[in-house]
Design an enzyme around this catalytic site. Structure first.
Site, PDB file in Angstrom:
ATOM      1  N   SER A 147      10.281  -0.184  24.652  1.00  0.00           N
ATOM      2  CA  SER A 147      11.289   0.958  24.471  1.00  0.00           C
ATOM      3  C   SER A 147      11.915   1.184  25.855  1.00  0.00           C
ATOM      4  CB  SER A 147      10.737   2.171  23.534  1.00  0.00           C
ATOM      5  OG  SER A 147       9.545   2.501  24.054  1.00  0.00           O
ATOM      6  N   CYS A 148      12.856   2.168  25.668  1.00  0.00           N
ATOM      7  CA  CYS A 148      13.800   2.814  26.900  1.00  0.00           C
ATOM      8  C   CYS A 148      12.818   3.258  27.777  1.00  0.00           C
ATOM      9  CB  CYS A 148      14.970   3.689  26.271  1.00  0.00           C
ATOM     10  SG  CYS A 148      15.650   4.464  27.378  1.00  0.00           S
ATOM     11  N   PRO A 149      12.864   3.251  29.072  1.00  0.00           N
ATOM     12  CA  PRO A 149      13.799   2.269  29.926  1.00  0.00           C
ATOM     13  C   PRO A 149      13.345   0.897  30.143  1.00  0.00           C
ATOM     14  CG  PRO A 149      12.508   3.518  31.337  1.00  0.00           C
ATOM     15  CD  PRO A 149      12.054   3.765  30.236  1.00  0.00           C
ATOM     16  N   MET A 150      12.259   0.328  29.713  1.00  0.00           N
ATOM     17  CA  MET A 150      11.658  -0.769  30.085  1.00  0.00           C
ATOM     18  C   MET A 150      12.391  -2.068  29.868  1.00  0.00           C
ATOM     19  SD  MET A 150       9.160   0.435  31.245  1.00  0.00           S
ATOM     20  CE  MET A 150       8.157  -0.919  31.755  1.00  0.00           C
TER      21      MET A 150
END
Lengths: 79, 188
Positions: A17-20
């Site tokens: 999930s964000c920011p991965m």
């Protein structure tokens, strides 16, 4: 857009999930040559707007976006 | 003769233009993000690190300044809190969270139950923990400054802060100088 896009690397970013997703993709871009294309599969719904925004700012090109079930595969060209 | 004068005037104008250009280039906003982390809340700190690491992915340089309640986020889990401290230092040391893993939610903490629930949920949804985000920021070469005045006020010693590769101690002038050349500035 033809179906066959030659990519130099594939990334499975599902479950991240964000920011991965953009962190991983931007890291990967550093090792590419201009013109190289990679594809990245992501399950993060935010990626649909985030990837284009990231590409615009970082100066890379999203050459195709393909839904795969609930996921989305982005084809990104290093400029 | 007339021609020579005109060339000379043009040359003068050109060198003035060059000087101006150098000045403009020097003051131009860089692709940089300067952020103040004032809050020590888990949710706000998470947001700060998500933005910071995202910004690096966008090709930006990132500088974070930790001040006031944000300062204890960078304490070691097992750092010494007693040695050489006065009464207030000991009090702050004992009452403020020891590091990012001890931070709590700004809302719905419910005596720690809410924070625990959120952490479980984050794990389930594969959202990185605050400790992992700090680790990632280090890998991405995010620069971190800690406010010297906050350290002094709360009685923290440098030895009780985490080992972070690009860690510095600074004051408001450092922040303003960085912010002055940053395209994006945030206060969290």
């Amino acid at each position: 857009m033809n179906d066959e896009i030659k990519t130099v690397k594939s990334f499975d970013l599902t479950g991240l999930s964000c920011p991965m997703p953009i962190v991983k993709v931007s890291k990967a871009m550093k090792e590419l040559n201009p013109g190289d294309i990679i594809d990245a599969l992501t399950s993060d719904p935010g990626a649909l707007t985030d990837f284009p925004a990231w590409a615009k700012t970082s100066g890379n090109d999203i050459v195709d976006t393909r839904p795969e079930g609930e996921n989305t595969r982005f084809f990104i060209k290093k400029s | 003769m007339d021609m020579e004068k005109r060339i000379e005037a043009l040359e003068n104008q050109m060198s003035q233009l060059q000087d101006t250009l150098v000045k403009i280039e020097k003051n131009a906003d860089e692709q940089k993000l300067a952020m103040i982390v004032f809050s020590g809340d888990l949710d706000k700190a998470l947001a700060a690190f998500i933005i910071a690491t995202g910004a690096v992915a966008m090709g930006m340089e990132v500088v974070m300044f930790f001040t006031f309640w944000g300062t204890p986020l960078l304490r070691k889990k097992d750092g010494d809190t007693t040695g050489q401290k006065d009464m207030f230092g000991k009090m702050f040391g004992a009452m403020l969270p020891k590091g990012a893993s001890k931070a709590t939610l700004s809302k719905m903490n419910m005596g720690g139950a809410g924070t625990q629930m959120m952490k479980t949920l984050m794990k389930k949804k594969n959202v990185a923990s605050l400790d992992e985000m700090i680790q990632l920021a280090a890998e991405l070469e995010v620069k971190i400054y800690i406010c010297e005045m906050s350290m002094d006020l709360m009685g923290f010693s440098r030895s009780e802060m985490i080992d972070y590769p690009d860690l510095g101690y600074a004051g408001v002038a450092t922040f303003l100088s960085e912010a002055g050349t940053s395209r994006v500035q945030l206060f969290i």
